[in-house]
Design a protein around this motif. Structure first.
Motif, PDB file in Angstrom:
ATOM      1  N   ARG B  95     -35.381   9.614 -36.520  1.00  0.00           N
ATOM      2  CA  ARG B  95     -35.675  10.776 -35.332  1.00  0.00           C
ATOM      3  C   ARG B  95     -34.875  10.058 -34.258  1.00  0.00           C
ATOM      4  NH1 ARG B  95     -41.319  11.400 -33.794  1.00  0.00           N
ATOM      5  NH2 ARG B  95     -40.477  12.794 -32.300  1.00  0.00           N
ATOM      6  N   ASP B  96     -34.532   8.666 -34.162  1.00  0.00           N
ATOM      7  CA  ASP B  96     -34.031   7.844 -33.051  1.00  0.00           C
ATOM      8  C   ASP B  96     -32.672   7.419 -33.455  1.00  0.00           C
ATOM      9  OD1 ASP B  96     -34.912   5.744 -34.295  1.00  0.00           O
ATOM     10  OD2 ASP B  96     -35.826   4.977 -32.643  1.00  0.00           O
ATOM     11  N   ALA B  97     -32.119   7.950 -34.385  1.00  0.00           N
ATOM     12  CA  ALA B  97     -30.885   7.315 -35.099  1.00  0.00           C
ATOM     13  C   ALA B  97     -29.689   7.831 -34.272  1.00  0.00           C
ATOM     14  CB  ALA B  97     -30.840   7.593 -36.344  1.00  0.00           C
ATOM     15  N   ASP B  98     -29.745   8.876 -33.348  1.00  0.00           N
ATOM     16  CA  ASP B  98     -28.644   9.224 -32.788  1.00  0.00           C
ATOM     17  C   ASP B  98     -27.580   8.292 -32.178  1.00  0.00           C
ATOM     18  OD1 ASP B  98     -27.127  10.877 -30.942  1.00  0.00           O
ATOM     19  OD2 ASP B  98     -28.808  11.893 -29.818  1.00  0.00           O
ATOM     20  N   ARG B  99     -26.455   8.240 -32.487  1.00  0.00           N
ATOM     21  CA  ARG B  99     -25.369   7.201 -31.922  1.00  0.00           C
ATOM     22  C   ARG B  99     -24.404   8.002 -31.176  1.00  0.00           C
ATOM     23  NH1 ARG B  99     -28.991   4.795 -32.760  1.00  0.00           N
ATOM     24  NH2 ARG B  99     -29.265   3.168 -34.113  1.00  0.00           N
ATOM     25  N   SER B 100     -24.651   9.260 -30.560  1.00  0.00           N
ATOM     26  CA  SER B 100     -23.749   9.919 -29.863  1.00  0.00           C
ATOM     27  C   SER B 100     -23.029   9.144 -28.730  1.00  0.00           C
ATOM     28  CB  SER B 100     -24.292  11.229 -28.971  1.00  0.00           C
ATOM     29  OG  SER B 100     -24.859  12.019 -30.135  1.00  0.00           O
ATOM     30  N   TYR B 101     -23.781   8.074 -28.131  1.00  0.00           N
ATOM     31  CA  TYR B 101     -23.297   7.304 -27.146  1.00  0.00           C
ATOM     32  C   TYR B 101     -22.172   6.310 -27.432  1.00  0.00           C
ATOM     33  CZ  TYR B 101     -26.160   3.888 -29.316  1.00  0.00           C
ATOM     34  OH  TYR B 101     -26.893   2.838 -30.248  1.00  0.00           O
ATOM     35  N   ARG B 102     -21.959   6.248 -28.790  1.00  0.00           N
ATOM     36  CA  ARG B 102     -20.769   5.710 -29.521  1.00  0.00           C
ATOM     37  C   ARG B 102     -19.669   6.454 -29.432  1.00  0.00           C
ATOM     38  NH1 ARG B 102     -21.977   0.956 -32.145  1.00  0.00           N
ATOM     39  NH2 ARG B 102     -19.634   0.602 -32.528  1.00  0.00           N
ATOM     40  N   LEU B 103     -20.037   7.910 -29.594  1.00  0.00           N
ATOM     41  CA  LEU B 103     -18.812   8.671 -30.019  1.00  0.00           C
ATOM     42  C   LEU B 103     -18.370   9.490 -28.637  1.00  0.00           C
ATOM     43  CD1 LEU B 103     -20.685  10.561 -32.751  1.00  0.00           C
ATOM     44  CD2 LEU B 103     -18.863   8.817 -33.076  1.00  0.00           C
ATOM     45  N   PHE B 104     -19.170   9.558 -27.599  1.00  0.00           N
ATOM     46  CA  PHE B 104     -18.669  10.197 -26.392  1.00  0.00           C
ATOM     47  C   PHE B 104     -17.574   9.317 -25.653  1.00  0.00           C
ATOM     48  CE2 PHE B 104     -23.111  11.962 -25.558  1.00  0.00           C
ATOM     49  CZ  PHE B 104     -22.678  12.938 -26.146  1.00  0.00           C
ATOM     50  N   HIS B 106     -14.389   9.665 -26.496  1.00  0.00           N
ATOM     51  CA  HIS B 106     -13.253   9.388 -27.521  1.00  0.00           C
ATOM     52  C   HIS B 106     -11.879  10.157 -26.975  1.00  0.00           C
ATOM     53  CE1 HIS B 106     -10.864   8.868 -31.184  1.00  0.00           C
ATOM     54  NE2 HIS B 106     -10.724  10.121 -31.197  1.00  0.00           N
TER      55      HIS B 106
END
Ligand SMILES: Cc1cc2nc3c(=O)[nH]c(=O)nc-3n(C[C@H](O)[C@H](O)[C@H](O)COP(=O)(O)OP(=O)(O)OC[C@H]3O[C@@H](n4cnc5c(N)ncnc54)[C@H](O)[C@@H]3O)c2cc1C
Ligand code: SF4
Ligand code: SF4
Lengths: 542, 106
Positions: B95-104, B106
């Protein structure tokens, strides 16, 4: 009458219909609507929220999830966050609004953490709050909305507004489509949070977004602005609905023969893709994502992978056909014109929030990816709820106030003919989907299209609904038609290319058009130029 | 589009009827009916909310597809979205595995 529970009261209605009395009625249960409802309740109002679908799963955010314009309150970062978008948006934004949205979004996002939203922690243990998983976020918002004492009506699309004798908004009426009857809410103020209009293009989660709120607000006399910024198209697999363009920044784009299409890219080269799609198939492959990036992608946006996993395509090593689906005003920046800090519209008692309201204040003429829409939904929802609650409080007792229905097209028959929602919907789609009409705009083509749309309107506005079962479809079709006309009339008025609005006949940005375009009207659509927001405020202060 | 409700798994809880934003299902005396398949917007949300992993949404948005329920069950495709977002007991940690902050960015 005092109401110690703080809940909206059920009044006796005509047989087969549900009637409520409330201070504030919120139409739409996406992020903007739920934040508005919670905020109105926190400011002491008895609130009803009506959603066309199910509050919690309905709308663009619930299905898709969003990046959020969450920026730490560090002056340098804030400055960079604002400056970074001004050129893209064609310098139509307003710094004062950007600042207050950044502050409000920061506060609301932190409240989500207090309420238990499972934000991820980064490698240093810092909680990362600039992304929200749609289903998780909206499930939590539904829960909090209920806990605030708000009465939620699901599967209860609004069909029309109610107004009193002097034109002040007095509630709304609609359908309970799973019960087969009607609802009406007598309210002192109404918040429109019904989202944008994606013209039933199946862009992820957006088929409930047909511009209904625009239409019912226009019938009460509301105005729009920035409707020319409405030509957002998103990349998806050709066969699928998952329109998430972000991940295509790792993609290569090729034609039928497998040759790379020069200039094609998800950012700054999407028009090249649109042009290539007019000639034949276009393929993408996310070949630039390394193993670590691929892992992050999978856990960040699980639904992005459903179309691939379920068709046996590995998007990182295999190419797949793509298309561009119209997102219209969902990722445009136009909407109901907001006239003050409380997100009031030009109609007394009517407030607007989220995609239904203009986002020009913080986005100017461009959104795309960038998290501003989510930030706007949170902040404008908060302010609209508060504004509506305060309006209701100041109005005092409305006992004995008469309410009149303001709905027109699709609701009453004026010439005995029937409105055919499916045919009308296809006719409207034929005018707004084609890239040569909407993506690449030009006076001749826009003018021809408008003539056809005006013709459709003059027929539709006189026709009646097919029957009770098709009422909602008829209103949706009429709302899409009205939206298309505001879009194209505004697009004709802006004789330049700025933000997302591009004119083949005026390819350059032209500073004689450094103003905003207001539009409105139903039978007669009009436009006018309005000075920039910042300029208006300085005038008001003089 | 939504293609199947698996009669073996469905408990007629009617959650799908409530949560579908475009009102595709109808209640019946037993398991719900896919009454308006053409209105399905392929959002996968009914599948996500079904507690029994009884639904399958095909990724083809514009046309219905033939599907083989037995094969989908065999390959554990039913319920795969729910597991991926951490909405099952065994996948809660996601549920808290979101890694979007690593992808924004780009
Ligand atoms: C695929 C996709 C990805 C996106 N990604 C991002 C992103 O990363 N960052 C970002 O900032 N933004 C993003 N957006 C945009 C973002 O989702 C929207 O800005 C946001 O959902 C707006 O919230 P809202 O509450 O105004 O509208 P919505 O979430 O669309 O909700 C509108 C609600 O109104 C209801 N409604 C409609 N008509 C009626 C009616 N007649 N009566 C009653 N209710 C009605 C609908 O059922 C719906 O529940 C994305 C959009 C899409 C489609
Ligand atoms: S949610 Fe699942 S179990 Fe419940 S009725 Fe629908 S298909 Fe059956
Ligand atoms: S995929 Fe979405 S629209 Fe289709 S049936 Fe399921 S919930 Fe309804």
């Amino acid at each position: 009458m005092t109401n110690p529970s703080g809940r909206a009261e059920k009044l006796s209605g005509s047989a087969g219909s549900l009637v409520f009395g409330a201070d504030v009625l919120v139409l739409g249960g996406g992020p903007a609507g739920t934040w508005a409802a919670i905020s109105a309740a926190e400011h002491g109002a008895r609130v009803v929220l009506a959603d066309k679908g199910f509050c919690g799963t309905s709308g663009a955010t619930a299905a898709a999830g969003t990046g959020v314009w969450y920026v730490d309150p560090d002056p340098e970062r804030r400055e960079a966050a604002m400056a970074g978008r001004e050129k893209l948006g064609g310098h139509l934004q307003d710094r004062r609004w950007m600042t207050r949205v950044l502050d409000r979004t920061y506060a609301q996002s932190n409240r989500l953490a207090d309420w238990g939203y499972p934000y991820p922690a980064d490698e240093d243990g810092k909680s990362q709050r600039n992304s929200l998983q749609g289903p998780e976020y909206m499930r939590l918002m539904r829960k909090r909305t209920k806990q605030s004492g708000v009465t939620i009506l699901d599967h209860a699309p609004a069909l029309e507004l109610l107004v009193d004798g002097s034109g002040v908004v007095a509630g709304a009426a609609g359908l309970r489509r799973q019960k087969g009857d009607r609802w009406a809410v007598n309210a002192k103020a109404v918040v429109i949070a019904t989202g944008g209009c994606a013209f039933l293009s199946k862009t992820l989660g957006s088929n409930v977004l047909t511009g209904d709120g625009y239409l019912l607000a226009a019938e009460a006399g509301a105005e729009f602005t920035s409707m020319e910024f409405s030509n957002a198209y998103a990349i998806s697999p050709a066969f699928g609905s998952v329109t998430k363009t972000l991940f295509y920044s790792w993609a290569s784009f090729t034609d039928e023969q497998g040759s790379v299409i020069p200039g094609a890219s998800s950012k700054g080269g999407r028009s090249v893709i649109a042009r290539a799609l007019r000639k034949g198939s276009v393929y993408a492959q996310l070949e630039e994502a390394d193993a670590e990036t691929q892992r992050h992608m999978r856990v960040s946006q699980p639904n992005f992978f459903l179309p691939f996993d379920r068709t046996g395509i590995d998007p990182f090593t295999q190419r797949f056909p793509i298309t561009l689906r119209l997102e219209g005003t969902v990722r445009g920046t136009g909407g109901l014109r907001i006239i003050d800090d409380s997100c009031a519209t030009t109609v007394p008692g009517l407030y607007a929030a989220g995609d239904a309201a203009t986002r020009e204040l913080i986005c100017g003429g461009f959104t795309g990816g960038g998290s501003h829409n989510a930030a706007w939904a949170m902040s404008s929802g908060y302010w609209a709820g508060q504004g509506a609650a305060e309006f209701a409080y100041q109005l005092g007792s409305t006992n004995g106030r008469q309410a009149f229905r303001r709905g027109t097209v699709g609701l009453h028959s004026r010439n005995g003919r029937q409105l055919q929602p499916d045919v009308l919907t296809r006719n409207v789609q034929d005018e707004v989907f084609p890239y040569e009409l909407n993506y690449f705009r030009e006076a001749g083509r826009l003018g021809e299209s408008l003539r056809r749309l005006d013709g459709l309107w003059s027929n539709a506005s006189k026709a009646g609904p097919s029957d009770e079962q098709h009422l909602l479809r008829a209103r949706e079709a009429a709302a899409m038609l009205a939206t298309a006309r505001w879009m194209y009339r505004s697009a004709l008025a802006r004789q330049e290319s700025r933000g997302m609005h591009r004119r083949d006949d005026y390819p350059e940005q032209d500073d004689r058009y450094l103003h905003l375009v207001t539009t409105g009207g139903l039978d007669e659509v009009w436009t006018s130029a309005r000075p920039l927001v910042s300029a208006q405020y300085s005038e008001a202060a003089e | 589009m939504i293609e199947i409700i698996d009669a073996e798994r469905c408990t007629s809880c009617e959650i799908c009827v409530s949560v579908c934003p475009t009102n595709v299902f109808d209640k019946t005396d037993g398991i719900p009916r896919i009454a308006r398949q053409g209105d399905c917007q392929t959002c996968f949300l009914c599948e996500l909310y079904c507690p029994e992993d009884a639904l399958f949404v095909s990724p083809f948005a514009d046309a219905p597809q033939e599907v083989d329920v037995a094969a989908l069950k065999e390959a554990a495709v039913l319920g795969s979205y729910r597991r991926a977002v951490g909405w099952t007991d065994e996948s809660r940690h996601l549920r808290d595995a979101d890694r979007s902050y690593r992808l924004f960015g780009h």
